[in-house]
Structures are given as C-alpha cells and as structure tokens.
Design an enzyme around this catalytic site. Structure first.
Site, PDB file in Angstrom:
ATOM      1  N   LEU A 156     -16.750  28.555  32.854  1.00  9.11           N
ATOM      2  CA  LEU A 156     -16.306  27.097  32.989  1.00  9.11           C
ATOM      3  C   LEU A 156     -15.236  26.850  31.732  1.00  9.11           C
ATOM      4  CD1 LEU A 156     -17.212  24.805  34.864  1.00  9.11           C
ATOM      5  CD2 LEU A 156     -18.572  24.132  32.840  1.00  9.11           C
ATOM      6  N   ILE A 193      -9.529  26.789  33.956  1.00  2.33           N
ATOM      7  CA  ILE A 193      -9.470  27.048  35.337  1.00  2.33           C
ATOM      8  C   ILE A 193     -10.732  26.635  35.940  1.00  2.33           C
ATOM      9  CG2 ILE A 193      -8.988  28.681  37.112  1.00  2.33           C
ATOM     10  CD1 ILE A 193      -7.051  30.216  35.297  1.00  2.33           C
ATOM     11  N   ARG A 251     -20.695  32.413  29.035  1.00  2.34           N
ATOM     12  CA  ARG A 251     -21.223  33.049  27.635  1.00  2.34           C
ATOM     13  C   ARG A 251     -22.277  32.063  27.092  1.00  2.34           C
ATOM     14  NH1 ARG A 251     -15.863  35.337  24.805  1.00  2.34           N
ATOM     15  NH2 ARG A 251     -15.232  33.155  25.701  1.00  2.34           N
ATOM     16  N   ILE A 265     -10.685  34.598  41.968  1.00  5.19           N
ATOM     17  CA  ILE A 265      -9.254  34.200  41.733  1.00  5.19           C
ATOM     18  C   ILE A 265      -9.031  34.684  40.022  1.00  5.19           C
ATOM     19  CG2 ILE A 265      -8.744  32.408  43.176  1.00  5.19           C
ATOM     20  CD1 ILE A 265     -10.345  31.679  39.611  1.00  5.19           C
ATOM     21  N   ARG A 319     -10.112  38.319  38.048  1.00  9.05           N
ATOM     22  CA  ARG A 319      -9.368  39.774  38.192  1.00  9.05           C
ATOM     23  C   ARG A 319     -10.149  40.548  39.183  1.00  9.05           C
ATOM     24  NH1 ARG A 319      -5.815  37.729  36.241  1.00  9.05           N
ATOM     25  NH2 ARG A 319      -4.683  38.096  34.282  1.00  9.05           N
ATOM     26  N   GLU A 323      -4.969  46.958  42.779  1.00  2.39           N
ATOM     27  CA  GLU A 323      -3.715  46.472  43.521  1.00  2.39           C
ATOM     28  C   GLU A 323      -2.507  47.162  43.420  1.00  2.39           C
ATOM     29  OE1 GLU A 323      -3.163  42.675  41.435  1.00  2.39           O
ATOM     30  OE2 GLU A 323      -5.306  42.063  42.066  1.00  2.39           O
ATOM     31  N   HIS A 353      -2.448  38.427  44.974  1.00  2.00           N
ATOM     32  CA  HIS A 353      -2.379  37.950  43.842  1.00  2.00           C
ATOM     33  C   HIS A 353      -1.530  37.012  43.408  1.00  2.00           C
ATOM     34  CE1 HIS A 353      -3.503  39.480  39.346  1.00  2.00           C
ATOM     35  NE2 HIS A 353      -3.427  38.182  39.404  1.00  2.00           N
TER      36      HIS A 353
END
Length: 313
Positions: free
Chosen positions: A152, A155, A175, A230, A232, A261, A279
């Site tokens: 949170l 983004i 965390r 969205i 990694r 990728e 991506h």
C-alpha cells in the site's frame, strides 16, 4: 556538462536519449561488442549511469567504473541496481517515483476489468465473425468485488482509491500496518488472499517479496479468484500460476510483467481468462517524458552540486 560521461544501459526513450546526447557525453552500452570492451576503453570517462527496470547497475558494472558518481534510474523499481555496493562506494542513486503512479494504477484497473469482463476475448469474438453465430457468453462484474492489495505505497494506494469508486471493499498487506487508513490490514499474504476475490501485486521487488504469489497464496485465493500483477515478474511463481490456471484452481490473471521478459509461458498464450501486456504500466507519452525529465533533472542537480530531486541513496 558536455564533457561529463554518461552511460545509457539500453534503449529506453527517444527523448531521453536525445537530451542526454545534447547535455552530456553519451555512451550507449549497445554500441559496444561487449561490456568488457566498453569498460576497457572508457572506464575512467563515465561518471553517471542511466539504467531502468531491465538493465541497471550491478556489482560488476560498479566495480568496472571507478569514476561513477550517480545512477539515475528511468524507473521506480531499483531491483536491477546493487544498492548495497552503491552505498559502500558513496554512489548516489535516484529513481522516478510519483510521475508514473497514476498510469500504473489506471492500468491495474484496466487489467481487472479486462480480465473479469473478458474484454480481449470479446474483441476477438467480434473480429472473428463469431457474433453473427450467437451472443458472447456472460462474464463477471467488478463492482462490489473485494480487492486485496499487496503493497500500500503510492501505487497501491492509487489503485485502492480507484477500486473504491467501484464500491469495492479494500484490504491490504504491507510490511507494516499503515496508520490513517480505514482499509483492513492482514499480516500475511495468505490471510489477505483468503479474504479477497481480486489480489493485486503492487509492492517493490525484494528478496522477501520474490514469489510472494506462490502455491499457498493461489490456493487461498481460490478457483474464482483473480491475480493482477503490475509489480515485477518475479513477484509471481510463474510455473505455479500456470498450473493453477490449467487445473482450474485460479479463476484468471491480468499480467503486465513476467519472470523472464520478454518470454511468456506458452500455456498462457492460449488462455482466454488471462490478459497479457508487454510491461507497459508507465507506457504513455506524457509519463515517459516526465520520467525522462526527472532523470535529467537528477543528473544536472548532482553535477551542479544541488540537492537531488528524488534521492534513494
């Protein structure tokens, strides 16, 4: 500043490359047959590195460039930069936060809608002429679905705000619990997955968050659940995701990033309940220019002995 050597690790953005070329002495990594050739010829000329989420500055590069003073990343994520080594050597590190937050959050919502409402499949249905043979199948609504967000931060918070506009109950895992929010906090990802229908990955990639979406989490989310990534590619254990989708233990997925990728697991390509993007979370003309300007601004601030705009190290 035209004499200051700056290394661009890979092609990123035409505007950024053009401006770097105008303002500095630009070295393009891909112009050299190998990294060793570049380091051998120009190791004492390069004082700055511009990297991104694909190629940053690893320990080998840092050791090979003794004059390096700053790494300015054309990304928010810094997992391709050896931050520990940079700290040890007094190398400054910057990234491009905030300017891409809205675009990435928009894309997360687009992936949710595209996955639940089968938008890509519907588009193919019309283009193939299948509509003339009968109506498209019914899909699943988004409004009111419970959304769980891993991470949170900027983004993740922007995604939550958008999802609230669809009357979605929001919960999250980070965390630590965030003060000043009314969202339900779960101390473990498994608990979060057990209590939501859509699970969105929006955290930074660290050793602790690698494969944070694993078999246990997927099973907790269940056969009607949807994973949206969205963040990694390495956040998701891809073989486990594929097997869960094949076996029907997961309802669907919307993916903007992948483990290796640009390679995507072959099985995903044929799945209509999966939306695949190359991506492009921050991939708008406006945002990429803002990111480039931030990279340039950080470099100029450093070499003019001014405060960095977005310091990380």
């Amino acid at each position: 500043m035209e004499s200051i050597g700056v290394l661009l690790t890979c092609p990123m953005n035409p505007y950024l490359e053009q401006e770097l070329d105008k303002r500095f002495k630009l070295f393009r990594f891909w112009d050299f047959p190998s990294a060793n050739d570049l380091f051998r010829e120009h190791s004492n000329s390069i004082r700055a590195v511009v990297g991104n989420s694909f190629i940053g500055a690893d320990a080998q590069m840092i050791e090979a460039l003794p004059k390096m003073e700053i790494v300015s990343s054309f990304s928010v994520g810094l997992d391709k930069i050896d931050l520990v080594r940079c700290k040890e050597k007094g190398i400054r590190v910057t990234n491009t936060p905030d300017v891409l937050t809205e675009d990435v959050a928009d894309l997360a919502l687009a992936l949710i809608l595209a996955t639940l409402r089968r938008i890509c499949e519907s588009d193919r249905y019309v283009r193939s002429g299948s509509w003339k043979k009968g109506d498209f199948k019914l899909t699943t609504k988004f409004t009111g679905k419970s959304v769980g967000i891993i991470g949170l931060g900027r983004i993740g918070s922007a995604i939550a705000k958008r999802a609230e506009g669809f009357s979605c109950p929001i919960s999250y895992h980070s965390r630590t619990e965030k003060p000043g929010t009314n969202y339900k906090y779960y101390p473990s990802v498994v608990e979060l997955a057990s209590n939501c229908q859509i699970l969105v990955v929006a955290c930074a990639l660290t050793p602790e968050t690698r494969h944070i979406i694993n078999r246990e989490v997927i099973n907790a989310l269940g056969p009607k659940g949807v994973v949206i990534n969205i963040g990694r590619g390495l956040h998701v254990d891809e073989p486990e995701l594929v097997s869960a989708l094949v076996e029907g233990r997961l309802g669907g997925a919307g993916l903007d990033v992948f483990e290796n990728e640009p390679n995507v697991p072959e099985e995903l390509l044929a799945m209509d309940n999966v939306v695949l993007l190359p991506h492009v979370g921050s991939g708008t003309v406006e945002t990429r220019k803002d990111m480039a300007d931030l990279v340039l601004g950080n470099l100029e601030a450093h070499f003019l002995n001014k405060p960095l705009l977005t310091p990380v190290v």
